[in-house]
Design a protein around this motif. Structure first.
Motif, PDB file in Angstrom:
ATOM      1  N   PRO A  25      62.545  45.391  37.834  1.00 16.95           N
ATOM      2  CA  PRO A  25      61.461  44.562  37.243  1.00 16.95           C
ATOM      3  C   PRO A  25      60.348  45.460  37.298  1.00 16.95           C
ATOM      4  CG  PRO A  25      61.970  43.500  38.408  1.00 16.95           C
ATOM      5  CD  PRO A  25      62.757  44.058  38.681  1.00 16.95           C
ATOM      6  N   VAL A  26      60.720  46.726  37.897  1.00 15.09           N
ATOM      7  CA  VAL A  26      59.858  47.569  38.271  1.00 15.09           C
ATOM      8  C   VAL A  26      60.026  48.822  36.700  1.00 15.09           C
ATOM      9  CG1 VAL A  26      58.764  49.882  38.940  1.00 15.09           C
ATOM     10  CG2 VAL A  26      59.041  48.046  40.414  1.00 15.09           C
ATOM     11  N   VAL A  27      61.188  49.198  36.794  1.00 12.31           N
ATOM     12  CA  VAL A  27      61.935  50.397  35.517  1.00 12.31           C
ATOM     13  C   VAL A  27      61.176  49.438  33.790  1.00 12.31           C
ATOM     14  CG1 VAL A  27      63.369  50.871  34.310  1.00 12.31           C
ATOM     15  CG2 VAL A  27      63.658  51.381  36.860  1.00 12.31           C
ATOM     16  N   THR A  28      61.615  47.979  33.976  1.00 12.04           N
ATOM     17  CA  THR A  28      61.616  46.975  33.188  1.00 12.04           C
ATOM     18  C   THR A  28      60.453  46.913  32.584  1.00 12.04           C
ATOM     19  OG1 THR A  28      63.724  45.517  33.357  1.00 12.04           O
ATOM     20  CG2 THR A  28      62.417  45.082  31.826  1.00 12.04           C
ATOM     21  N   LEU A  29      59.580  46.234  33.299  1.00  8.67           N
ATOM     22  CA  LEU A  29      57.950  46.810  32.977  1.00  8.67           C
ATOM     23  C   LEU A  29      57.125  47.986  32.360  1.00  8.67           C
ATOM     24  CD1 LEU A  29      56.675  44.312  35.959  1.00  8.67           C
ATOM     25  CD2 LEU A  29      56.353  43.791  33.679  1.00  8.67           C
ATOM     26  N   LEU A  30      57.624  49.198  33.803  1.00  9.58           N
ATOM     27  CA  LEU A  30      56.915  50.272  33.503  1.00  9.58           C
ATOM     28  C   LEU A  30      57.497  50.635  31.682  1.00  9.58           C
ATOM     29  CD1 LEU A  30      56.595  52.053  36.766  1.00  9.58           C
ATOM     30  CD2 LEU A  30      55.724  51.244  35.283  1.00  9.58           C
ATOM     31  N   PHE A  31      58.374  50.327  31.296  1.00 14.54           N
ATOM     32  CA  PHE A  31      59.748  50.554  29.753  1.00 14.54           C
ATOM     33  C   PHE A  31      58.735  49.636  29.014  1.00 14.54           C
ATOM     34  CE2 PHE A  31      62.283  49.470  26.776  1.00 14.54           C
ATOM     35  CZ  PHE A  31      62.377  50.424  26.142  1.00 14.54           C
ATOM     36  N   SER A  44      49.748  45.212  27.903  1.00 12.34           N
ATOM     37  CA  SER A  44      50.327  46.637  28.151  1.00 12.34           C
ATOM     38  C   SER A  44      49.896  47.057  30.283  1.00 12.34           C
ATOM     39  CB  SER A  44      50.199  47.779  27.552  1.00 12.34           C
ATOM     40  OG  SER A  44      48.608  48.042  27.517  1.00 12.34           O
ATOM     41  N   ARG A  45      48.270  46.780  30.046  1.00 17.08           N
ATOM     42  CA  ARG A  45      47.354  46.714  31.435  1.00 17.08           C
ATOM     43  C   ARG A  45      48.434  45.222  31.783  1.00 17.08           C
ATOM     44  NH1 ARG A  45      42.660  49.609  30.884  1.00 17.08           N
ATOM     45  NH2 ARG A  45      42.598  49.744  32.854  1.00 17.08           N
ATOM     46  N   GLU A  46      48.425  44.706  31.875  1.00 20.77           N
ATOM     47  CA  GLU A  46      49.485  43.249  32.494  1.00 20.77           C
ATOM     48  C   GLU A  46      50.434  44.071  32.982  1.00 20.77           C
ATOM     49  OE1 GLU A  46      47.516  42.890  30.178  1.00 20.77           O
ATOM     50  OE2 GLU A  46      45.593  41.372  30.418  1.00 20.77           O
ATOM     51  N   ALA A  47      51.093  44.527  32.024  1.00 19.58           N
ATOM     52  CA  ALA A  47      52.561  44.933  32.649  1.00 19.58           C
ATOM     53  C   ALA A  47      52.336  46.193  33.028  1.00 19.58           C
ATOM     54  CB  ALA A  47      53.366  45.149  31.667  1.00 19.58           C
ATOM     55  N   ASN A  48      51.253  46.410  33.059  1.00 18.37           N
ATOM     56  CA  ASN A  48      50.967  47.737  34.580  1.00 18.37           C
ATOM     57  C   ASN A  48      50.869  47.410  35.516  1.00 18.37           C
ATOM     58  OD1 ASN A  48      49.256  49.834  35.911  1.00 18.37           O
ATOM     59  ND2 ASN A  48      50.613  51.130  34.689  1.00 18.37           N
ATOM     60  N   ASP A  49      50.005  46.675  35.727  1.00 18.50           N
ATOM     61  CA  ASP A  49      49.747  45.819  36.922  1.00 18.50           C
ATOM     62  C   ASP A  49      50.314  44.871  37.669  1.00 18.50           C
ATOM     63  OD1 ASP A  49      46.921  47.132  36.589  1.00 18.50           O
ATOM     64  OD2 ASP A  49      46.010  44.925  36.031  1.00 18.50           O
ATOM     65  N   LEU A  50      51.384  44.423  36.836  1.00 19.92           N
ATOM     66  CA  LEU A  50      52.542  43.819  37.259  1.00 19.92           C
ATOM     67  C   LEU A  50      53.223  44.760  38.558  1.00 19.92           C
ATOM     68  CD1 LEU A  50      54.189  41.173  38.059  1.00 19.92           C
ATOM     69  CD2 LEU A  50      54.540  41.034  36.090  1.00 19.92           C
ATOM     70  N   ASP A 126      39.450  47.356  37.646  1.00 21.46           N
ATOM     71  CA  ASP A 126      39.456  47.530  36.402  1.00 21.46           C
ATOM     72  C   ASP A 126      39.910  46.625  35.638  1.00 21.46           C
ATOM     73  OD1 ASP A 126      38.720  50.257  37.379  1.00 21.46           O
ATOM     74  OD2 ASP A 126      40.685  50.963  37.325  1.00 21.46           O
ATOM     75  N   THR A 127      40.685  45.631  35.831  1.00 19.91           N
ATOM     76  CA  THR A 127      41.240  45.121  34.476  1.00 19.91           C
ATOM     77  C   THR A 127      41.222  43.187  35.566  1.00 19.91           C
ATOM     78  OG1 THR A 127      43.604  44.679  35.774  1.00 19.91           O
ATOM     79  CG2 THR A 127      43.127  45.756  33.929  1.00 19.91           C
ATOM     80  N   PHE A 128      40.844  42.896  36.291  1.00 20.19           N
ATOM     81  CA  PHE A 128      40.273  41.681  36.915  1.00 20.19           C
ATOM     82  C   PHE A 128      41.611  40.927  36.546  1.00 20.19           C
ATOM     83  CE2 PHE A 128      36.533  43.323  35.004  1.00 20.19           C
ATOM     84  CZ  PHE A 128      36.109  43.539  36.340  1.00 20.19           C
ATOM     85  N   ASN A 129      42.664  41.023  36.505  1.00 17.55           N
ATOM     86  CA  ASN A 129      44.329  41.057  37.248  1.00 17.55           C
ATOM     87  C   ASN A 129      44.601  40.416  38.019  1.00 17.55           C
ATOM     88  OD1 ASN A 129      44.482  40.531  34.371  1.00 17.55           O
ATOM     89  ND2 ASN A 129      45.298  43.029  34.350  1.00 17.55           N
ATOM     90  N   PRO A 130      45.314  39.521  38.559  1.00 16.94           N
ATOM     91  CA  PRO A 130      44.610  39.056  39.948  1.00 16.94           C
ATOM     92  C   PRO A 130      46.280  39.975  40.300  1.00 16.94           C
ATOM     93  CG  PRO A 130      46.095  37.361  38.637  1.00 16.94           C
ATOM     94  CD  PRO A 130      45.236  38.152  37.815  1.00 16.94           C
ATOM     95  N   GLY A 131      46.364  39.746  41.854  1.00 12.14           N
ATOM     96  CA  GLY A 131      47.557  40.563  42.728  1.00 12.14           C
ATOM     97  C   GLY A 131      46.928  41.982  43.554  1.00 12.14           C
ATOM     98  N   TYR A 132      46.036  42.410  43.311  1.00 12.90           N
ATOM     99  CA  TYR A 132      45.611  43.547  44.589  1.00 12.90           C
ATOM    100  C   TYR A 132      45.895  43.036  45.584  1.00 12.90           C
ATOM    101  CZ  TYR A 132      43.841  47.905  44.912  1.00 12.90           C
ATOM    102  OH  TYR A 132      42.881  49.006  45.688  1.00 12.90           O
ATOM    103  N   PHE A 133      45.517  42.194  46.143  1.00 13.96           N
ATOM    104  CA  PHE A 133      45.515  42.090  47.352  1.00 13.96           C
ATOM    105  C   PHE A 133      46.586  42.382  47.627  1.00 13.96           C
ATOM    106  CE2 PHE A 133      46.698  38.126  45.293  1.00 13.96           C
ATOM    107  CZ  PHE A 133      47.837  37.566  46.357  1.00 13.96           C
ATOM    108  N   LEU A 134      47.722  41.824  46.803  1.00 13.56           N
ATOM    109  CA  LEU A 134      49.839  42.324  47.316  1.00 13.56           C
ATOM    110  C   LEU A 134      50.017  44.380  47.460  1.00 13.56           C
ATOM    111  CD1 LEU A 134      51.092  40.257  44.762  1.00 13.56           C
ATOM    112  CD2 LEU A 134      51.188  40.090  47.392  1.00 13.56           C
ATOM    113  N   ILE A 135      48.930  44.756  47.091  1.00 13.86           N
ATOM    114  CA  ILE A 135      48.891  45.925  47.405  1.00 13.86           C
ATOM    115  C   ILE A 135      48.790  46.744  48.742  1.00 13.86           C
ATOM    116  CG2 ILE A 135      47.967  48.666  46.723  1.00 13.86           C
ATOM    117  CD1 ILE A 135      48.594  47.526  43.800  1.00 13.86           C
TER     118      ILE A 135
END
Lengths: 161, 482
Positions: A25-31, A44-50, A126-135
Motif C-alpha cells: 500500500p505504501v508504494v501504491t499510495l505514493l505512486f 493527493s494530500r490524503e494519499a500522501n498522509d495515508l 498541515d492538512t488536518f487529515n486524521p492519523g498523525y498520532f499513528l506516527i
C-alpha cells in the motif's frame, strides 16, 4: 523460561512477517500521488498522509526485521577472524550497553508525547487529515520492538560454538 | 569538551572495525557512552537529549525518506526479474564482437541499474550475479572483473535519481539553510532537483571516461582472448524487458530533472511499474513474493536503523558543541573556495575509509557542510564534490566498501595487488573528474535553468534585499484581496 522466550520470539517474527506486506500500500499510495495531483486534481494530500503513517509503521518494524535477518551494515572484515563465542559475547554487549538503554530512554522520554497525541487523536498539522498520532505511536513501536528483540537476544541461551 | 565529541567519532571508527558489530549498534552504543559522560560532567546541556523522540518522529514523517523502501523494492525487483541479465544480454548482442565489449556492457549496465538500486551493496550483489559469469566466459581476468563491477556498482552514487543523491539532497538542504542563516545571506536554498541537475554532467563525463578505459583495456588484452567467445543472440523477451527498464529510467530521470514529479514519486512510479510487470509475468507469486517483501523490509530496516542511530549521535555531538568546534576550524581555514572545499573533501575521503555513504551523509555532512557553506556559497558545487569524493572512497583499496562487498559476493580470491592494478586507470579517471569539477565549478551549472544562472551571477545588494523585503511586506492593493 526457554519455552516462554521461544514463544515470544515466534510471535514477534509472525507479527513482523505481516508487516512486510505494508510496503505494497505504501508504494501504491505514493505512486497514486502524481496522477491524483496532476490528473484528478484532488486527494493527493490524503494519499500522501495515508502513505506517511503506513510508512512510519513499516519502518518502525523494519529496524527489528533487519536485526533478525542480520542485514544491518557492518564492517566485519577483522571480526570474521574472531571465535564464534567472542562474536556472540560482543553482540550481547552491544545489545546490553547500546540498544537496551537507548530504547528505554526513547520510550521514557517519548511516552508523554505519544500519550498526548493518542488522547487527542492528533491530526496532520498541515492538512488536518486524521492519523498523525499513528506516527507518534510508530516512534514508540520502533523503540519497543528494538528493546524486545535485544532482550530476547540477551536472554537466549548461548549457542554452542 | 568539544574535542571529546571528536574522540567519540574516532571511537565509532574503532568500534566499527574492531567489534564487527552493525554500524547501527556501534553508533547507538557510542551515543549512550557520550550521553553518560555528559551527564556525569554536569556542565553540559543534557536536557537536549529530550529532543530525541521528536527527532525520531521527524524521520518517520519525512516525505523524502519514503523513498527508502521504494528504492530498495526497485533494487530487489530488478534483481528478481532478471533485468540486469536482460540488459547485459541485449547489449552484448548489439555490440560489435570486440574484447572490450563485455566490459563496456558491464559499465553501461551499472550506469542504468545502479541509480535504481537501493544502495551500492545491492548493485554489487546484482552485478556480481549477472555480469561476472558472463565476463568470465569471455576470458576477462578476475582482477579486471572485480574492477569493472566495482566501478559500475558505484555509478549509482553520482547518477540521478539515486537514493544517495536524494538523501544527500535533503542533507544539503538542511545544511544550506543553516549556512545561509549563519552568514545572513539571501539566496535560493538548494533542493534535491538542484543536486540532480548539478550531478548530471560530471556523472556523464565519468561514465564516458570509464567506458573509454574499458575499450582501451579490451584493446590491450585482445591477444589474451581465448579465441571464439560465445555470441549473444537477441531474445525478444530479454529485449522487451531491457527496453522497458531503460525507457523507465530515462523517463524517471527526465521527469524529475524537468520537475514533472518529485524524486519520491519517481521512485514510486518505478517500483510500482516493476511490481506490476512482475505480477503480470507471473514471476511474483506466493513464496517468491513473500521472500521479496521480506528482503525489502530487512534492507529498508538496515538503512533506516542507520538514520535513527546517526540522529542520536549527532544530538550527542551537539551537546558537546562538536559542530561548533568543526565550524570554527573550517572558518579558520586559509585559501579560496577551492582550497577550503578540497580540505573538507579530503577529510570526508579519510572518514569514508571506515564509514559508508549513508553514515557519512547522516553523521558527517550535518557537522562539516554547514560551516563549509558559510565559507563557500555554491551549494550545488559542494554537493557534487561530496558525491564524487564518496564514490571514489568506495573504490579505494583496501577498505573501499564496493571492493569489500565484491570480494564477499564473488567468493573468489584475487590478490589485492592485481585488483589495485586493474582499478588504477578507473581511479585516475575518477580523480580527474573530481579535479575538473573542483577547478571548474561552472561544470555543475551547465544544466541550470536560465533564471537560476542570472540569479547566481548577480548577487543581491543590501538595497535590493531591502527593496524586495518591502515589496513582500507591503499591504495588498484593493482588489487584490477580492
Amino acid at each position: 523460561m526457554n519455552a516462554w522466550l521461544e514463544r515470544l520470539d515466534r510471535a514477534l517474527g509472525r507479527a513482523l512477517d505481516w508487516g512486510a506486506w505494508l510496503v505494497l500500500p505504501v508504494v501504491t499510495l505514493l505512486f497514486l500521488q502524481w496522477p491524483l495531483r496532476d490528473l484528478v486534481h484532488g486527494y493527493s494530500r490524503e494519499a500522501n498522509d495515508l502513505g506517511q503513517w503506513l510508512f512510519a509503521l513499516y519502518v518502525a518494524m523494519a529496524v527489528t526485521v533487519a536485526t533478525r535477518a542480520h542485514t544491518h551494515l557492518a564492517a566485519d572484515l577483522i571480526a570474521r577472524g574472531y571465535s564464534p563465542r567472542l562474536r556472540v559475547t560482543v553482540a550481547r554487549a552491544g545489545a546490553l550497553i547500546g540498544i537496551v538503554p537507548w530504547a528505554l530512554f526513547v520510550l521514557y522520554a517519548g511516552s508523554r508525547t505519544i500519550a498526548n497525541s493518542v488522547a487527542g487523536f492528533e491530526s496532520f498539522p498541515d492538512t488536518f487529515n486524521p492519523g498523525y498520532f499513528l506516527i507518534k505511536i510508530a516512534m514508540g513501536l520502533l523503540a519497543l520492538l528494538a528493546l524486545v528483540q535485544a532482550l530476547i537476544d540477551l536472554l537466549r541461551p548461548r549457542v554452542p560454538a | 569538551m568539544s574535542v571529546f565529541g571528536l574522540a567519540l567519532l574516532a571511537l565509532v571508527a574503532l568500534g566499527l572495525i574492531g567489534t564487527g558489530l552493525p554500524a547501527f549498534v556501534v553508533l547507538i552504543g557510542v551515543s549512550i557512552l557520550g550521553a553518560v559522560v555528559a551527564m556525569l560532567s554536569g556542565s553540559l546541556p543534557t536536557e537536549l537529549l529530550s529532543a530525541l523522540p521528536g527527532r525520531l518522529v521527524n524521520l518517520l514523517e519525512s516525505d523524502l525518506l519514503q523513498a527508502l523502501p521504494l528504492y530498495v523494492l526497485m533494487g530487489v525487483l530488478l534483481d528478481r526479474l532478471e533485468v540486469a541479465s536482460a540488459i547485459f544480454g541485449t547489449g552484448m548482442a548489439l555490440m560489435p564482437r570486440r574484447f572490450g565489449a563485455p566490459l563496456v556492457c558491464g559499465l553501461g549496465l551499472g550506469a542504468v541499474m545502479s541509480p535504481m538500486n537501493g544502495s551500492v551493496g545491492a548493485s554489487v550483489l546484482s552485478l556480481a550475479r549477472s555480469v561476472s559469469p558472463r565476463l568470465a566466459a569471455r576470458g576477462v581476468a578476475p582482477a579486471t572483473r572485480h574492477a569493472v563491477i566495482a566501478v559500475a556498482a558505484t555509478f549509482g552514487v553520482v547518477i540521478p535519481p539515486s537514493l544517495v543523491l536524494i538523501l544527500l539532497g535533503d542533507a544539503m538542504l538542511t545544511a544550506h539553510t543553516i549556512a545561509a542563516n549563519l552568514a545572513h545571506r539571501s539566496e535560493q536554498i538548494i533542493n534535491t532537483q538542484n543536486v540532480f541537475r548539478a550531478a548530471l554532467v560530471p556523472a556523464a563525463l565519468l561514465v564516458l571516461l570509464a567506458m573509454s578505459i574499458a575499450v582501451w583495456i579490451g584493446w590491450r588484452q585482445r591477444n589474451d582472448s581465448p579465441g571464439e567467445t560465445p555470441r549473444d543472440l537477441l531474445v525478444p523477451r530479454q529485449v522487451a524487458l531491457a527496453s522497458i527498464s531503460v525507457v523507465l529510467l530515462v523517463a524517471l530521470l527526465g521527469g524529475v530533472t524537468a520537475g514533472y514529479f518529485y524524486a519520491v514519486e519517481a521512485a514510486a512510479i518505478g517500483a510500482f511499474t516493476l511490481l506490476v510487470i512482475g505480477v503480470a509475468c507471473g514471476q511474483l507469486r506466493g513464496a517468491v513474493l513473500r521472500r521479496t517483501l521480506a528482503d525489502v523490509m530487512a534492507t529498508t530496516g538496515a538503512l533506516f536503523a542507520l538514520l535513527v542511530a546517526a540522529t542520536t549521535l549527532t544530538l550527542v555531538l551537539r551537546i558537546y558543541g562538536t559542530d561548533r568546534l568543526v565550524g570554527e576550524w573550517i572558518a579558520a581555514l586559509p585559501g579560496d573556495d577551492r582550497a577550503i572545499a578540497a580540505t573538507v573533501l579530503a577529510a570526508i575521503g579519510v572518514v569514508a575509509f571506515v564509514l559508508d555513504a549513508f553514515e557519512i551523509i547522516f553523521v558527517v555532512v550535518p557537522i562539516v557542510i554547514p560551516p563549509l557553506l558559510v565559507r563557500v556559497a555554491d551549494a550545488p558545487w559542494v554537493a557534487v564534490l561530496v558525491l564524487l569524493a564518496l564514490q571514489t572512497s568506495f573504490l579505494l583499496p583496501p577498505f573501499g566498501y564496493a571492493l569489500m562487498m565484491l570480494r564477499t559476493a564473488l567468493k573468489e580470491t584475487v590478490p589485492l595487488r592485481d585488483v589495485v592494478r586493474a582499478l588504477a586507470p578507473f581511479l585516475v579517471a575518477q580523480l580527474a573528474v573530481l579535479a575538473l569539477v573542483l577547478t571548474m565549478p561552472a561544470l555543475v551549472h551547465l544544466l541550470d535553468p536560465p533564471a537560476a544562472l542570472a540569479a547566481d551571477s548577480a548577487p543581491l545588494s543590501d538595497e535590493e534585499v531591502n527593496r524586495r523585503m518591502n515589496e513582500l511586506l507591503a499591504p495588498p492593493e484593493e482588489g487584490e484581496s477580492k
